[in-house]
Design a protein around this motif. Sequence first.
Motif, mmCIF file in Angstrom:
data_model
loop_
_atom_site.group_PDB
_atom_site.id
_atom_site.type_symbol
_atom_site.label_atom_id
_atom_site.label_comp_id
_atom_site.label_asym_id
_atom_site.label_seq_id
_atom_site.Cartn_x
_atom_site.Cartn_y
_atom_site.Cartn_z
ATOM 1 N N ALA A 270 -2.942 -2.873 0.930
ATOM 2 C CA ALA A 270 -3.703 -1.871 1.680
ATOM 3 C C ALA A 270 -4.223 -0.830 0.699
ATOM 4 C CB ALA A 270 -2.837 -1.213 2.741
ATOM 5 N N GLU A 271 -5.537 -0.635 0.695
ATOM 6 C CA GLU A 271 -6.123 0.373 -0.174
ATOM 7 C C GLU A 271 -5.900 1.749 0.460
ATOM 8 O OE1 GLU A 271 -10.163 -0.816 -0.659
ATOM 9 O OE2 GLU A 271 -9.675 -2.125 -2.351
ATOM 10 N N VAL A 272 -5.256 2.626 -0.297
ATOM 11 C CA VAL A 272 -4.889 3.930 0.244
ATOM 12 C C VAL A 272 -5.397 5.044 -0.668
ATOM 13 C CG1 VAL A 272 -2.842 3.019 1.389
ATOM 14 C CG2 VAL A 272 -2.648 3.963 -0.937
ATOM 15 N N ASN B 14 -7.339 8.982 15.083
ATOM 16 C CA ASN B 14 -6.173 8.256 14.559
ATOM 17 C C ASN B 14 -6.432 7.803 13.138
ATOM 18 O OD1 ASN B 14 -4.682 8.087 17.221
ATOM 19 N ND2 ASN B 14 -6.525 6.944 17.758
ATOM 20 N N LEU B 15 -5.340 7.522 12.454
ATOM 21 C CA LEU B 15 -5.412 6.901 11.137
ATOM 22 C C LEU B 15 -4.085 6.212 10.852
ATOM 23 C CD1 LEU B 15 -3.563 9.054 9.459
ATOM 24 C CD2 LEU B 15 -5.710 10.207 9.024
ATOM 25 N N TYR B 16 -4.045 5.398 9.795
ATOM 26 C CA TYR B 16 -2.834 4.687 9.393
ATOM 27 C C TYR B 16 -2.274 5.324 8.129
ATOM 28 C CZ TYR B 16 -3.673 0.785 12.612
ATOM 29 O OH TYR B 16 -3.846 0.008 13.745
ATOM 30 N N VAL B 17 -0.975 5.640 8.177
ATOM 31 C CA VAL B 17 -0.239 6.136 7.018
ATOM 32 C C VAL B 17 0.694 5.033 6.542
ATOM 33 C CG1 VAL B 17 1.460 7.824 6.208
ATOM 34 C CG2 VAL B 17 -0.356 8.537 7.791
ATOM 35 N N VAL B 18 0.784 4.842 5.223
ATOM 36 C CA VAL B 18 1.729 3.880 4.664
ATOM 37 C C VAL B 18 2.947 4.651 4.173
ATOM 38 C CG1 VAL B 18 2.147 2.142 2.902
ATOM 39 C CG2 VAL B 18 -0.102 2.281 4.015
ATOM 40 N N LYS B 19 4.093 4.342 4.790
ATOM 41 C CA LYS B 19 5.331 5.036 4.417
ATOM 42 C C LYS B 19 6.430 4.004 4.252
ATOM 43 C CE LYS B 19 7.895 9.228 5.660
ATOM 44 N NZ LYS B 19 7.393 9.976 4.506
ATOM 45 N N ASP B 20 7.075 4.001 3.075
ATOM 46 C CA ASP B 20 8.138 3.034 2.759
ATOM 47 C C ASP B 20 7.660 1.608 2.985
ATOM 48 O OD1 ASP B 20 9.827 5.181 2.184
ATOM 49 O OD2 ASP B 20 10.507 5.307 4.272
ATOM 50 N N GLY B 21 6.407 1.320 2.628
ATOM 51 C CA GLY B 21 5.884 -0.023 2.728
ATOM 52 C C GLY B 21 5.494 -0.454 4.121
ATOM 53 N N HIS B 22 5.552 0.431 5.101
ATOM 54 C CA HIS B 22 5.209 0.090 6.480
ATOM 55 C C HIS B 22 4.020 0.951 6.957
ATOM 56 C CE1 HIS B 22 9.283 -1.530 6.239
ATOM 57 N NE2 HIS B 22 8.960 -2.311 7.293
ATOM 58 N N VAL B 23 3.230 0.355 7.816
ATOM 59 C CA VAL B 23 2.083 1.053 8.396
ATOM 60 C C VAL B 23 2.542 1.884 9.584
ATOM 61 C CG1 VAL B 23 -0.154 0.802 9.546
ATOM 62 C CG2 VAL B 23 0.471 -0.724 7.650
ATOM 63 N N ASP C 131 -10.985 -1.147 5.562
ATOM 64 C CA ASP C 131 -10.636 -2.252 6.470
ATOM 65 C C ASP C 131 -9.486 -1.873 7.403
ATOM 66 O OD1 ASP C 131 -12.555 -3.895 5.198
ATOM 67 O OD2 ASP C 131 -11.108 -4.408 3.628
ATOM 68 N N VAL C 132 -9.575 -0.701 7.998
ATOM 69 C CA VAL C 132 -8.462 -0.224 8.829
ATOM 70 C C VAL C 132 -8.249 -1.120 10.050
ATOM 71 C CG1 VAL C 132 -8.648 2.167 8.074
ATOM 72 C CG2 VAL C 132 -10.035 1.376 10.012
ATOM 73 N N ASP C 133 -9.251 -1.879 10.453
ATOM 74 C CA ASP C 133 -9.099 -2.730 11.630
ATOM 75 C C ASP C 133 -8.240 -3.964 11.352
ATOM 76 O OD1 ASP C 133 -11.117 -3.587 9.884
ATOM 77 O OD2 ASP C 133 -12.131 -4.723 11.452
ATOM 78 N N ARG C 134 -7.892 -4.197 10.091
ATOM 79 C CA ARG C 134 -7.071 -5.360 9.733
ATOM 80 C C ARG C 134 -5.580 -5.094 9.905
ATOM 81 N NH1 ARG C 134 -7.450 -5.652 4.306
ATOM 82 N NH2 ARG C 134 -6.042 -7.448 4.386
ATOM 83 N N GLU D 263 -2.101 0.124 -2.434
ATOM 84 C CA GLU D 263 -2.794 0.203 -3.715
ATOM 85 C C GLU D 263 -3.615 1.498 -3.724
ATOM 86 O OE1 GLU D 263 -5.136 -3.222 -4.448
ATOM 87 O OE2 GLU D 263 -3.434 -4.633 -4.467
ATOM 88 N N VAL D 264 -3.201 2.436 -4.505
ATOM 89 C CA VAL D 264 -3.894 3.729 -4.557
ATOM 90 C C VAL D 264 -5.205 3.560 -5.324
ATOM 91 C CG1 VAL D 264 -3.777 6.135 -5.284
ATOM 92 C CG2 VAL D 264 -1.703 4.959 -4.485
ATOM 93 N N ILE D 265 -6.333 3.852 -4.646
ATOM 94 C CA ILE D 265 -7.641 3.695 -5.307
ATOM 95 C C ILE D 265 -8.252 5.021 -5.720
ATOM 96 C CG2 ILE D 265 -8.130 1.578 -4.028
ATOM 97 C CD1 ILE D 265 -9.953 3.217 -2.211
ATOM 98 N N ALA D 266 -7.704 6.116 -5.205
ATOM 99 C CA ALA D 266 -8.207 7.427 -5.601
ATOM 100 C C ALA D 266 -7.179 8.451 -5.210
ATOM 101 C CB ALA D 266 -9.544 7.740 -4.933
ATOM 102 N N GLU D 267 -7.261 9.595 -5.794
ATOM 103 C CA GLU D 267 -6.346 10.676 -5.469
ATOM 104 C C GLU D 267 -7.092 11.999 -5.433
ATOM 105 O OE1 GLU D 267 -2.156 12.624 -7.029
ATOM 106 O OE2 GLU D 267 -2.830 10.670 -7.755
#
Length: 368
Positions: free
Chosen positions: A26-28, A309-318, A349-352, A362-366
């Motif tokens: 997941a690109e985050v 809404n949005l998806y947060v990745v925490k401890d490897g879980h969405v 690709d949040v719909d996936r 996978e952090v793509i920007a900060e």
Amino acid sequence: MKKLIIAVVILVAAAATVLVLVKPSAEVEVVAPGHAVNLVPGSVAVTAEFDMELKSEIGGRVLSSTLDPGNKVKQGEVLAQIDPGDLKLEIEQTESEYEAAKQRIAVGSSIQLQLDSAQESLANFERLTKAGSYPEAELEKQRRGVKQIEQSLALEKVNNQQLIERYENTLKVKRRQLDKMTIRAPFDGVVSTVDARPGDLIGGGATMATLISTSRTVEAKISEENFANVALGQRASVRFLGYGSQLYDAKVIKILPTADPETQRYLVHLEVKIDPDKLVPGITGEVSIVVGERDAQAIVPRRALFGSNLYVVKDGHVQLRHVELGYVSLTVAEVLKGVEAGEQVIVNDVDRFYNGERVRPEVIAEKQ
């Protein structure tokens, strides 16, 4: 037995490796403090500041013309000439009559001569009347005669003055008509259409061409619910459909107090930093006006949002998060509640993805 245990350990390790490898990535991006901007959207259209029908006040035959669609003209430039031949002849005749009238007046008045003689006779009558040669009644008759001649002379002077003024006014009118037969550009502009060519016979008030001013108006239409926050001098970004994704800096320079009666949207004029030649009347686009700015504790990319809404990745879980949004701009949004700085949000690709899913971030920007 020992070999069996080793084999089981190897299988478990292999299975764990497979599970790690098959977890979707997941690109985050990392939520961080930043600068929040509140934007008001609108549509824009470019129009000529004004256009005008170029008309000839004087009728006649078009002698010459430089009018041609697309030609640029400068204020005061001669664009066409109406044949002035007949009018020039009239002016010459009037000038001749005017000079003759002035010469006649300069020669002198016959009435003045009559008055001079009458005044001399009156003086003699007064002396003779005092001497008793004539009765007083005869003297009064002579005085009335002199008075009548004086009135005739005064009337002649008034008529002469009126005659001179009439000739002068006639010449002014005719010379003004002559000047109007030379058609000049009333402003800097571009010839849009041409209705009269050299050789055409036109009437007074006939349209010869249509001119469009070179000055342009970039007009934005803002919805009623957003209009209240718009103010003079606010910054804006404009994108014209004909020029791709290029954004042009702009600012609000005029706010019209009433809404468009057809669309019920309010009108705002913009000053856009762009080559004036690119502001072709008729092109359209969109605008975002900056109506508010502030420092924010949590900024997320707009593409991470779906609704509120949005998806947060925490401890490897969405984790599905419902958030409260603050200022929203073209690319980022301020989050007031729901996520904190340092957390990772899925941006592509949040719909996936779905709530609870195991992913490999996978952090793509900060955010800085």
